[in-house]
Design an enzyme around this catalytic site. Sequence first.
Site, PDB file in Angstrom:
ATOM      1  N   PHE A   2       0.923  -1.234  -0.010  1.00 56.95           N
ATOM      2  CA  PHE A   2       0.095   0.093   0.043  1.00 56.95           C
ATOM      3  C   PHE A   2       0.816   1.298   0.200  1.00 56.95           C
ATOM      4  O   PHE A   2       0.508   2.259  -0.880  1.00 56.95           O
ATOM      5  CB  PHE A   2      -0.936  -0.033   1.326  1.00 56.95           C
ATOM      6  CG  PHE A   2      -2.166  -0.892   1.222  1.00 56.95           C
ATOM      7  CD1 PHE A   2      -3.160  -0.748   0.148  1.00 56.95           C
ATOM      8  CD2 PHE A   2      -2.235  -2.000   2.065  1.00 56.95           C
ATOM      9  CE1 PHE A   2      -4.319  -1.385   0.115  1.00 56.95           C
ATOM     10  CE2 PHE A   2      -3.422  -2.860   1.809  1.00 56.95           C
ATOM     11  CZ  PHE A   2      -4.132  -2.560   0.925  1.00 56.95           C
ATOM     12  N   VAL A   7      15.643  -6.922  -2.690  1.00 57.42           N
ATOM     13  CA  VAL A   7      16.652  -5.934  -2.029  1.00 57.42           C
ATOM     14  C   VAL A   7      17.684  -6.844  -1.013  1.00 57.42           C
ATOM     15  O   VAL A   7      17.290  -7.392  -0.007  1.00 57.42           O
ATOM     16  CB  VAL A   7      16.363  -4.620  -1.390  1.00 57.42           C
ATOM     17  CG1 VAL A   7      17.261  -3.850  -0.965  1.00 57.42           C
ATOM     18  CG2 VAL A   7      15.253  -4.144  -2.261  1.00 57.42           C
ATOM     19  N   GLU A  10     -10.620 -12.680  12.725  1.00 55.59           N
ATOM     20  CA  GLU A  10     -10.942 -12.741  11.360  1.00 55.59           C
ATOM     21  C   GLU A  10     -10.775 -14.223  10.895  1.00 55.59           C
ATOM     22  O   GLU A  10     -11.706 -14.684  10.131  1.00 55.59           O
ATOM     23  CB  GLU A  10     -10.602 -11.534  10.077  1.00 55.59           C
ATOM     24  CG  GLU A  10     -11.355 -10.228  10.545  1.00 55.59           C
ATOM     25  CD  GLU A  10     -10.439  -9.071   9.789  1.00 55.59           C
ATOM     26  OE1 GLU A  10     -11.358  -7.923   9.924  1.00 55.59           O
ATOM     27  OE2 GLU A  10      -9.522  -9.312   9.172  1.00 55.59           O
TER      28      GLU A  10
END
Length: 427
Positions: free
Chosen positions: A16, A81, A172
């Site tokens: 995000f 990386v 959840e």
Amino acid sequence: MSAHDRPRVLVLGGGFGGLGAVKKLEDADADVVLIDAHDYHTFQPLLYQLATGLLEPSAVGHALRDLVHDQENATVHMTSVTAIDLEKREVQLAEMAPLTYDVLVLALGAEVTFFGTEGAAEHAFPMYTLSDAVRLKDHLLARWEAADKDPSLVDDGALNVVVVGGGPTGVESAGAIAELYRSDFAKDYPEIPQEKARVILVEAGPTVFAMFKPNLQAYATEALQQRTVEVVTGERVASVAPTRVTLKSGDSIATHTLVWGAGLQGNKLVQSLGLDLERGNRIGVGPDLTVTGHPDVYAVGDGAAITDAKTGQVLPQLGSVALQSGEHVGETIARRLKGKEPKPFKYRDKGTMATIGRRAAVVQMLGGRTMKGTKAQLAWGTVHLALLPTNEDRAKAIVDWAGAAFTHQRTGRITVETDADAGRGTP
């Protein structure tokens, strides 16, 4: 400015935060390079729905190149990386030549921490990446298929699931697994007694959903129990083995599946940067999200310790925080390239929300107002649809959610083996 023709903005991470920064640099006079170990962006809030067959991988993972293909100044490279040299302004990559930068955006995200719990790293199923969710889905299906062929596995705990963590990820996941068991698997495997397939949520604190008000905590606990989830609070996991979980109290639970939703820490790569890290290996940043002592380096998302200007508290590791911080950094870099002064980051809190199951969710707004039940689930769906990166993704999610709501079926509960997985055998 470095040797290339115009400034190079190097964004490490396509979550995000990283994607938000890249999109806000669309009109900037700069070369924007996005580096990620994968060629897709993961919509993490919906991972539990992928793990329980409600959504397909394509509804949760989105090709990074598709998301920026209309952005002429953006390039995507899929590679890992390996090192970052802040003094030389250079990033070492696993399968490419090193890249120098004029501006660096650290959007490396976080990784699961097991808090030193014995056996957890080897045997637990975390819920942070796309591959984590697919692995859990395939494992759950494999356990039920195995028990269907060998009923003795049921008494060995093959179908029991222990979920660690009473925050949104744990709750959840537990609620979704319980619904998968009691609706779909109850029909798929009618010979297996449902009472021998337990779902147990273990939380170290006194209650689930510690970030919510007491009335929402009580509602969530009741909603879980209605879905046959056993809620155990004030307890910790001491050790994890392939077929057993031992609690700090000494109790042992027979289970082949432990789902870990208990905590995150900053990407281990940041420990090599020579920076003073905050709690959880998160990078401390200033009001404009620059890294202390490095005015051309920004940190965003789960790996950054971002202080809320209104409350003075470090913001939680949420998709909305990551997206807004990434967008702010993209806007800030664009402003600086035009010679304008940066503005401090201000988080727009849209409330804290989580689901427990079908027609059961909780929402707590900034002003203290709360919602629960179907209304809260609709609010949750609206906010998360807005976070999805494309209209096509939103349409996919709506179709899948609507189908599950009307049919109570999860169409994604299949296992696809490669030839290597299947041993190139025939049915």
